[in-house]
Design an enzyme around this catalytic site. Structure first.
Site, PDB file in Angstrom:
ATOM      1  N   SER A 146     -45.897  36.113  10.432  1.00  0.00           N
ATOM      2  CA  SER A 146     -46.793  35.510   9.771  1.00  0.00           C
ATOM      3  C   SER A 146     -47.484  35.960   9.273  1.00  0.00           C
ATOM      4  O   SER A 146     -47.790  37.060   8.717  1.00  0.00           O
ATOM      5  CB  SER A 146     -46.978  34.298  11.110  1.00  0.00           C
ATOM      6  N   ASP A 302     -50.850  32.777   3.620  1.00  0.00           N
ATOM      7  CA  ASP A 302     -50.440  33.975   4.314  1.00  0.00           C
ATOM      8  C   ASP A 302     -49.181  34.741   4.268  1.00  0.00           C
ATOM      9  O   ASP A 302     -48.557  33.858   3.528  1.00  0.00           O
ATOM     10  CB  ASP A 302     -50.414  33.773   6.321  1.00  0.00           C
ATOM     11  N   ASP A 304     -46.164  35.179   4.793  1.00  0.00           N
ATOM     12  CA  ASP A 304     -44.234  34.271   5.123  1.00  0.00           C
ATOM     13  C   ASP A 304     -44.963  32.573   4.654  1.00  0.00           C
ATOM     14  O   ASP A 304     -44.271  32.134   4.359  1.00  0.00           O
ATOM     15  CB  ASP A 304     -43.909  34.473   6.590  1.00  0.00           C
ATOM     16  N   ASP A 306     -46.095  30.185   4.898  1.00  0.00           N
ATOM     17  CA  ASP A 306     -46.659  28.478   6.102  1.00  0.00           C
ATOM     18  C   ASP A 306     -47.426  28.329   6.198  1.00  0.00           C
ATOM     19  O   ASP A 306     -48.275  27.134   6.634  1.00  0.00           O
ATOM     20  CB  ASP A 306     -45.400  28.824   7.509  1.00  0.00           C
TER      21      ASP A 306
END
Length: 578
Positions: A146, A302, A304, A306
């Protein structure tokens, strides 16, 4: 020392990957770092695992990834041939070794006779969740850490509903993972053989196209103002670039400027100290772009994709980064008011948020006759509720969010989705532009209507074995010796989610949520604060919330609460260090 025996096993393993072998040799010059790399197994929890890259059983490397994949694979085998044939969808982000780790998952599960569907290039976490549902795979894996720093990577596991694994399945997989005796000798099939046997399929464009079609279903209004809304977007060197731009285009947003310095994937996230849109510094270059073109809204995802951060002009004309709670309030008010106006607000609708998310969401939803349900921190719990209501038909999901920049509008994904959120936030901005207002002025309208809620977050980063012990000591102290008052305000209730007990005066009630190491204090003026260790980073987190009749009073009250609580926390740390 047991860890030294494990170090010896790794050092003497003839097949050790050359890069890890070199790092291990270097690591042996520091006893502290060596111990931290080997003193325990990198924990595989209910959502998977995350850690620093490097050699050792407490680090992310091909061997710990294989161990996690072996546990998942054995769980799938236990479910039978149908589950094995449905297989596993696998995605990965822009981090160091993410593509290699994704292939390792396929190599391990393939050896067990399980099919895998691996994205041909990097994709957001929500694309993995969607792919699980679209391809009807039995499970999913995304290789990501993340918004963690560049030295981290991780392995997140998903169930057949596209949500992170439910506790029962996770517990079984954890047992299989922990039962792996030697992570160095797990058998794998190589890529060529996987392809020849039909155990590996690369996926991409078809899944992307289907996802974009689903994105169109969350659009409430195709506003003329969308065409002229000036948007600056930064994917912060991650996976959001292509999908967010495709989504904005599908929604009719034409005036989109991408931050060139942060457009392409970069495993080192070299233009930011932290690739986290929660950190205001991550917007530094985007704000410069915004000033150059007089942008209406700045969007940041961010690595990834999400989590979504949004910055807008405040009353002084300077760009300010909205909090996750503020953006959630803007989205929720727009979604409910427009659905009501169109006559499509379901009577059994529901909003889902976490226990550390602002109460303004509940207040907004209540004004439209919609209940709000609280879950533990972590979007997997929101995903579980969506799945539950899909089966029971008790409620129709409308919106789910958490204060840490995670939102979900359309349940064709079962995890937080910054792609959905980015295009929906742009639609909200276009809506307010049509009213002659900025997004910030829209937020002030909401505050005037529902109250000036303000929230804050403080984090203490405490790395390594000693850091983990300090975090445990902080939680233990606040649990065994609860605070009675802060800044002259009495504590009226304490919720301990580890014991599932709420204590209010002499009354003790049961908290109907899974056990979690979280403590929440309520003060007599309606303010609250909460303590919890991060589930993904070496941090202790402290959440704060207040509500007052004015912005100034609310801001003052919030700062006082933060100061009072952190003084107590620092006193506990001083006690630990003595």
């Amino acid at each position: 020392m047991v860890y030294k025996q494990i170090v010896e096993k790794w050092t003497s393993f003839a097949g050790l990957e050359a890069n890890l072998k070199a790092q291990l040799t270097e690591l042996q010059t520091s006893d502290k770092l060596l111990e931290d790399s080997f003193y325990k197994h990198l924990e595989f929890g209910t959502g998977g695992m995350r850690g620093e890259l490097g050699p050792g059983i407490n680090r992310m490397n091909i061997y710990t990834v294989r161990k996690a994949a072996e546990g998942l694979g054995k769980y799938i085998v236990e479910q039978g041939e149908e589950a094995m044939n449905r297989g596993v969808a696998v995605a990965y982000d822009s981090r160091h070794q993410s593509p290699e780790f994704a292939l390792e998952v396929a190599k391990v599960v393939g050896k067990l006779g399980i099919k895998s569907y691996v994205f041909e290039e990097l994709r957001p976490t929500p694309a993995l969740s969607f792919a699980v549902r679209y391809l009807n795979t039995f499970a999913g894996v995304v290789i990501t850490a993340s918004h963690n720093p560049p030295e981290y990577n991780g392995f997140k596991a998903y169930g057949e509903d596209g949500g992170q694994l439910p506790p029962e399945a996770a517990d079984i997989i954890i047992k299989y993972v922990n039962a792996v005796e030697d992570e160095l000798t797990i058998e794998v099939l190589e890529e060529k053989e996987l392809l020849e046997k039909g155990l590996l399929t690369y996926i991409g464009a078809d899944v992307d196209a289907a996802y974009v079609e689903q994105l169109k279903t969350i659009q409430l209004n195709r506003l003329p103002e969308a065409k002229d809304l000036k948007i600056v977007f930064t994917p912060l060197h991650g996976t959001g670039n292509k999908p967010v731009r495709a989504g904005l285009e599908a929604f009719g947003f034409e005036n989109v400027t991408v931050v060139k310095e942060q457009e392409l994937p970069d495993s080192n996230f070299s233009t930011v100290k932290s690739p986290n849109p929660e950190e205001h510094a991550a917007f530094e270059i985007a704000i410069r772009y915004g000033k150059e073109i007089d942008a209406d809204v700045l969007l940041a995802t961010d690595p990834d994709a999400d989590r979504l951060g949004v910055a807008v002009k405040d009353l002084s004309g300077e760009y300010t980064v909205l909090t996750g709670n503020q953006l959630g309030a803007l989205m929720l008010e727009y979604l409910l008011s427009e659905k009501k106006a169109k006559g499509i607000l379901p009577e059994n609708g529901v909003v889902i948020k976490t226990i550390v998310t602002s109460e303004i969401g509940r207040t907004i939803a209540k004004s439209y006759g919609i209940p709000t349900i609280d879950t533990l921190t972590g979007f997997k719990f929101i995903g579980e509720k969506i799945q539950e209501f899909e089966q029971t038909h008790e409620h129709t999901f409308l919106f789910g969010y958490e204060e840490s920049y995670g939102y979900l509008i359309g349940d064709f994904v079962r995890d937080k989705d910054a792609v959905q959120s980015a295009i929906f936030a742009a639609e909200v901005a276009a809506y307010y532009k049509a009213k002659g207002l900025t997004l910030y002025e829209g937020l002030l309208e909401i505050f005037e209507k529902y109250g000036f809620y303000q929230e804050g977050l403080e984090s203490l980063t405490l790395k390594g074995k000693d850091g983990a012990e300090q975090i445990a000591y902080i939680m233990d102290t606040f649990r065994k010796a609860p605070i009675k008052e802060i800044n002259g305000l009495n504590v009226v209730a304490v919720e301990d989610y580890l014991t599932s007990q709420r204590q209010e005066g002499l009354t003790e009630t049961l908290i109907d949520l899974p056990k979690s190491n979280v403590i929440k204090y309520y003060l007599e003026d309606g303010s609250w604060f909460c303590l919890r260790p991060s589930g993904t980073e070496p941090k202790a987190k402290f959440y704060f919330s207040v509500n007052s009749p004015s912005l100034e009073e609310s801001s003052s009250k919030l700062e006082a609460l933060k100061t009072g609580v952190m003084e107590q926390v620092n006193a506990v740390i001083d006690g630990y260090n003595k």
